[in-house]
Design an enzyme around this catalytic site. Structure first.
Site, PDB file in Angstrom:
ATOM      1  N   ASP A  14       0.706  -1.252  -0.016  1.00  0.00           N
ATOM      2  CA  ASP A  14       0.059  -0.010  -0.175  1.00  0.00           C
ATOM      3  C   ASP A  14       0.930   1.223  -0.057  1.00  0.00           C
ATOM      4  OD1 ASP A  14      -2.378   1.486  -0.191  1.00  0.00           O
ATOM      5  OD2 ASP A  14      -2.732   1.331   2.114  1.00  0.00           O
ATOM      6  N   ASN A  62     -10.110  -3.158  -7.331  1.00  0.00           N
ATOM      7  CA  ASN A  62      -9.253  -2.099  -7.988  1.00  0.00           C
ATOM      8  C   ASN A  62     -10.106  -1.584  -9.444  1.00  0.00           C
ATOM      9  OD1 ASN A  62      -6.077  -3.056  -6.699  1.00  0.00           O
ATOM     10  ND2 ASN A  62      -7.404  -1.407  -5.918  1.00  0.00           N
TER      11      ASN A  62
HETATM   12  C1  FPP Z   1      -1.656   0.109  -3.505  1.00  0.00           C
HETATM   13  O1  FPP Z   1      -1.020   1.650  -3.462  1.00  0.00           O
HETATM   14  C2  FPP Z   1      -0.868  -0.440  -4.652  1.00  0.00           C
HETATM   15  C3  FPP Z   1      -1.620  -0.979  -5.685  1.00  0.00           C
HETATM   16  C4  FPP Z   1      -2.983  -0.974  -6.061  1.00  0.00           C
HETATM   17  C5  FPP Z   1      -0.695  -1.652  -6.774  1.00  0.00           C
HETATM   18  C6  FPP Z   1       0.311  -2.547  -6.402  1.00  0.00           C
HETATM   19  C7  FPP Z   1       1.274  -2.738  -7.520  1.00  0.00           C
HETATM   20  C8  FPP Z   1       2.641  -2.537  -7.254  1.00  0.00           C
HETATM   21  C9  FPP Z   1       3.426  -2.416  -5.976  1.00  0.00           C
HETATM   22  C10 FPP Z   1       3.496  -2.619  -8.294  1.00  0.00           C
HETATM   23  C11 FPP Z   1       4.363  -3.923  -8.595  1.00  0.00           C
HETATM   24  C12 FPP Z   1       3.423  -4.966  -9.244  1.00  0.00           C
HETATM   25  C13 FPP Z   1       3.737  -6.024  -9.922  1.00  0.00           C
HETATM   26  C14 FPP Z   1       2.685  -6.619 -10.633  1.00  0.00           C
HETATM   27  C15 FPP Z   1       5.219  -6.150 -10.176  1.00  0.00           C
HETATM   28  P1  FPP Z   1      -2.238   2.683  -3.719  1.00  0.00           P
HETATM   29  O2  FPP Z   1      -2.194   3.067  -5.249  1.00  0.00           O
HETATM   30  O3  FPP Z   1      -3.392   1.974  -3.213  1.00  0.00           O
HETATM   31  O4  FPP Z   1      -1.647   3.776  -3.067  1.00  0.00           O
HETATM   32  P2  FPP Z   1      -2.440   4.794  -2.125  1.00  0.00           P
HETATM   33  O5  FPP Z   1      -3.096   4.159  -1.090  1.00  0.00           O
HETATM   34  O6  FPP Z   1      -1.355   5.761  -1.656  1.00  0.00           O
HETATM   35  O7  FPP Z   1      -3.366   5.560  -3.203  1.00  0.00           O
END
Ligand code: FPP
Length: 238
Positions: A14, A62
């Site tokens: 996250d 998502n």
């Molecule tokens: C949550 O952060 C993260 C995700 C929804 C995507 C996770 C993906 C990665 C870490 C990249 C690597 C992936 C692969 C398949 C190699 P958020 O966008 O919810 O962050 P926020 O809570 O700060 O908005």
């Protein structure tokens, strides 16, 4: 590192978006940086002897995000395997996927299937990507499969037990025999499960870090392992 190593570690990665926004960058830069963190943590986990590392890459919820971000997130696995496949092979890491395949765009599905195929003979750590995964949907899906077996006369209701149920979870095909999560890590300060591996997390230990996922690295992973080693797991006993 001495002491017990969790067999199955699950991670909610996250804070990518917030990490980027704090730096006046588009959210997608956070996801890009998050890929580097995946590499750092996967290599450290494999060095430590973790059997399965499951990463929450995309949830069934998502899809509610803006289309541009969804497209970007779906491209990440393609880029990740393009860049890091040699390193995965060098570390004897096997790639698996847990999730509902149907909705995944073709190019992403192909890239993932190729990575699974390329690494299928590796017998080191399993790097398991939860892609289009949701815990409640998984439980509903298992229930339907079991109901079908009963309906067709291949299973008696009285024979349904926890093992039957586990056979029908999405993790049955990807991470058997380590479906049960031992350590669940979440970055970025939120302390919730967000529909991740609901059944499998029944007796896991939780570790929360205030660092955003792009800041995560092997040493923070080691801190989580140390914390795990100080817990007393009783699984309901004494
Ligand atoms: C949550 O952060 C993260 C995700 C929804 C995507 C996770 C993906 C990665 C870490 C990249 C690597 C992936 C692969 C398949 C190699 P958020 O966008 O919810 O962050 P926020 O809570 O700060 O908005």
């Amino acid at each position: 590192m001495e002491g017990p190593i969790p067999k199955h570690v699950a991670v909610i990665m996250d804070g990518n978006g917030r990490w980027a926004q704090k730096r006046n960058l588009p959210r997608t830069e956070g996801h890009k940086e998050g890929m580097e963190a995946v590499r750092r943590v996967a290599v450290r986990a494999s060095e430590r002897g973790v059997k399965v590392l499951t990463l929450f890459a995309f949830s069934t919820e998502n899809w509610k995000r803006p289309l541009d971000e969804i497209r970007f997130l779906m491209k990440l696995p393609i880029d990740f395997f393009d860049v890091f496949m040699p390193e995965l092979l060098k570390n004897n890491i096997r790639v698996t996927v847990t999730g509902f395949k149907g909705k995944i765009p073709g190019p992403t599905r192909k890239a993932v299937e190729k990575a699974v195929e390329q690494t299928k003979d590796n017998d080191g750590m399993i790097l398991n990507f939860a892609l289009n995964y949701g815990g409640r949907a998984e439980i509903v899906n298992a229930t339907k499969e079991i109901a079908q077996l009963v309906k067709s006369g291949r299973l008696n209701v009285s024979d349904i037990d926890e093992a039957t149920f586990e056979d029908h979870l999405l993790t049955a095909s990807s991470v058997t025999p380590y479906q049960e999560v031992d350590l669940m890590i979440r970055s970025s300060g939120e302390q919730r499960l967000s529909n991740f591996l609901l059944w499998q997390n029944a007796y896991s230990e939780f570790y929360f870090s205030n660092l955003a996922w792009p800041e995560f690295n092997g040493d923070v992973f080691d801190e989580a392992l140390s914390s795990f080693q100080q817990r007393s797991r009783r699984f309901g006993g004494l």
